[in-house]
Design an enzyme around this catalytic site. Structure first.
Site, PDB file in Angstrom:
ATOM      1  CG  ASN A   1      -2.197 -21.139  28.057  1.00  0.00           C
ATOM      2  OD1 ASN A   1      -2.481 -22.331  28.233  1.00  0.00           O
ATOM      3  ND2 ASN A   1      -2.661 -20.176  28.838  1.00  0.00           N
TER       4      ASN A   1
ATOM      5  CE  LYS B   1      -5.804 -19.188  27.300  1.00  0.00           C
ATOM      6  NZ  LYS B   1      -6.565 -17.957  27.426  1.00  0.00           N
TER       7      LYS B   1
ATOM      8  CG  HIS C   1      -3.447 -17.924  32.472  1.00  0.00           C
ATOM      9  ND1 HIS C   1      -4.789 -17.675  32.352  1.00  0.00           N
ATOM     10  CD2 HIS C   1      -2.898 -17.652  31.266  1.00  0.00           C
ATOM     11  CE1 HIS C   1      -5.034 -17.277  31.110  1.00  0.00           C
ATOM     12  NE2 HIS C   1      -3.907 -17.251  30.433  1.00  0.00           N
TER      13      HIS C   1
ATOM     14  CD  GLU D   1      -7.959 -18.322  30.704  1.00  0.00           C
ATOM     15  OE1 GLU D   1      -7.374 -19.402  30.561  1.00  0.00           O
ATOM     16  OE2 GLU D   1      -8.060 -17.472  29.788  1.00  0.00           O
TER      17      GLU D   1
ATOM     18  CD  GLU E   1      -1.149 -14.040  29.381  1.00  0.00           C
ATOM     19  OE1 GLU E   1      -1.122 -14.374  28.187  1.00  0.00           O
ATOM     20  OE2 GLU E   1      -1.628 -14.766  30.270  1.00  0.00           O
TER      21      GLU E   1
ATOM     22  N   GLY F   1      -8.348 -13.497  25.234  1.00  0.00           N
ATOM     23  CA  GLY F   1      -9.463 -14.208  24.602  1.00  0.00           C
ATOM     24  C   GLY F   1     -10.575 -13.307  24.122  1.00  0.00           C
TER      25      GLY F   1
ATOM     26  CB  SER G   1      -6.268 -10.523  21.623  1.00  0.00           C
ATOM     27  OG  SER G   1      -7.411 -10.906  22.374  1.00  0.00           O
TER      28      SER G   1
HETATM   29  P1  PGA Z   1      -5.365 -15.289  24.002  1.00  0.00           P
HETATM   30  O1  PGA Z   1      -4.889 -15.918  25.401  1.00  0.00           O
HETATM   31  O2  PGA Z   1      -4.156 -15.226  23.121  1.00  0.00           O
HETATM   32  O3  PGA Z   1      -6.404 -16.262  23.496  1.00  0.00           O
HETATM   33  O4  PGA Z   1      -5.924 -13.959  24.308  1.00  0.00           O
HETATM   34  C1  PGA Z   1      -3.645 -15.558  25.949  1.00  0.00           C
HETATM   35  C2  PGA Z   1      -3.442 -16.283  27.247  1.00  0.00           C
HETATM   36  O5  PGA Z   1      -4.415 -16.536  27.964  1.00  0.00           O
HETATM   37  O6  PGA Z   1      -2.299 -16.624  27.601  1.00  0.00           O
END
Ligand code: PGA
Length: 325
Positions: free
Chosen positions: A80, A82, A164, A166, A234, A240, A280
């Site tokens: 992803n 983003k 997601h 976010e 997740e 993140g 992460s």
């Molecule tokens: P990250 O994000 O690997 O940077 O923690 C995962 C995601 O948001 O799908």
């Protein structure tokens, strides 16, 4: 406007609490938070999460020493990207992915920002498919700023990420909207990476599975066919942040999701649906996570922006195969 495209015949009530005895099994420890504070459960031994652990353990599942593959789907890794990248930086990333050595037994998708989807589709090896990061709830029209599933399909996109964290917690998308978008995308033959996950305060309040099951139920209320859905667990506190869930923490929730699918949808969907972990994940922790029996792959954010590291994560399938052998 709110049209649900295919309502599930299996609209089910929220899962009823699992009956437990008051004695906490000695083999079950309280959840540990990697880099986060550990919650003392004290007298809360009858919590849903403990109860679930207990049930899974009694079924020979959950966080235990023996490792195998509970799911029957192919390993799946999504990158992803983003809201990151430029024409130049994504050209470099695509070049890295094109020259990376990728194991065969893994489905791989990457998810560029909309603007760069054509560029990526035109330059990326066909070995890797492309996902959008979102799409509209239905057919296009006067919806400024939106992209429809029809347009994604027209442009050659095969997958879309939905729900997601976010989009849930920054943009404010609701469970119902996410279910509707997913149903419409599936009706256009897009694969859906259906995200679920609890916030830190949910986990600390021992509401992890309540939240995850509610989010799953919203998908179940809107869709009737799970064959093109990959579930991504997740935990929001791990996205993140560099604070990856421990393999045991992830396995525990993945096993719970598989059990939920078995009870609420069907045993077949439960075994075929890929349940991937996100939060992460990196080149150093992916192999150990992959060995967990209910982890069928990953959804990767930050580490997906580095081609070679992302390839290492995809190739964690070899760790999975080694323990499943
Ligand atoms: P990250 O994000 O690997 O940077 O923690 C995962 C995601 O948001 O799908």
């Amino acid at each position: 406007m709110a049209v649900v495209y295919s309502r599930a015949a299996h609209s089910v009530a929220r899962p009823s609490p699992i009956a437990v005895s008051s004695a906490k099994p000695s083999s079950i420890t309280c959840p540990q938070f990697s880099g986060l504070r550990c919650v003392e459960f004290g007298s809360r031994t009858e919590s849903g999460f403990d109860a679930l652990s207990q049930q899974l353990q009694s079924e020979g599942r959950g966080h235990r020493g023996v490792v195998s593959m509970a799911g029957t789907g192919r390993f799946f890794v999504g990158g992803n990207w983003k809201c990151n990248g430029t024409v130049e930086s994504l050209k470099k990333l695509v070049d890295e992915l094109n020259s990376a050595k990728l194991e065969e037994d893994v489905d791989i998708v990457v998810s560029p920002p909309y603007l760069y989807i054509s560029q990526v589709l035109g330059s990326l090896t066909k070995r890797i498919e492309v996902a959008a990061q979102n799409c509209w709830t239905g057919k296009g029209g006067a919806f400024t700023g939106e992209i429809s599933a029809d347009q994604l399909v027209d442009g050659g996109v095969k997958w879309v990420i939905q729900g997601h964290s976010e989009r849930r917690h920054v943009i404010g998308e609701t469970d119902a909207m996410i279910g509707q978008k997913s149903a419409y995308a599936l009706s256009k033959n897009l694969g859906v990476i259906a995200c679920v996950g609890e916030k830190l305060e949910d986990r600390e309040a021992n509401r992890t599975t309540d939240v995850v099951f509610e989010q799953l139920q919203a998908y179940a209320d809107a869709v009737s066919d799970w064959s093109n859905i990959v579930v991504a667990y997740e935990p929001v506190w791990a996205i993140g942040t560099g604070k990856v869930a421990s393999p045991q923490q992830a396995q525990e929730v993945h096993a719970a999701i598989r059990q939920w699918l078995k009870e609420k949808i069907s045993p077949e969907v439960s075994s075929k649906t890929r349940i991937i972990y996100g939060g992460s994940v990196n080149g150093a922790n992916s192999a150990e996570l992959a060995t967990q029996e209910d982890i069928d792959g990953f959804l990767v954010g930050g580490a997906a922006l580095k081609g070679l590291e992302f390839a290492t994560i995809c190739n964690a399938v070899t760790a999975k195969k080694a323990v499943a052998a």
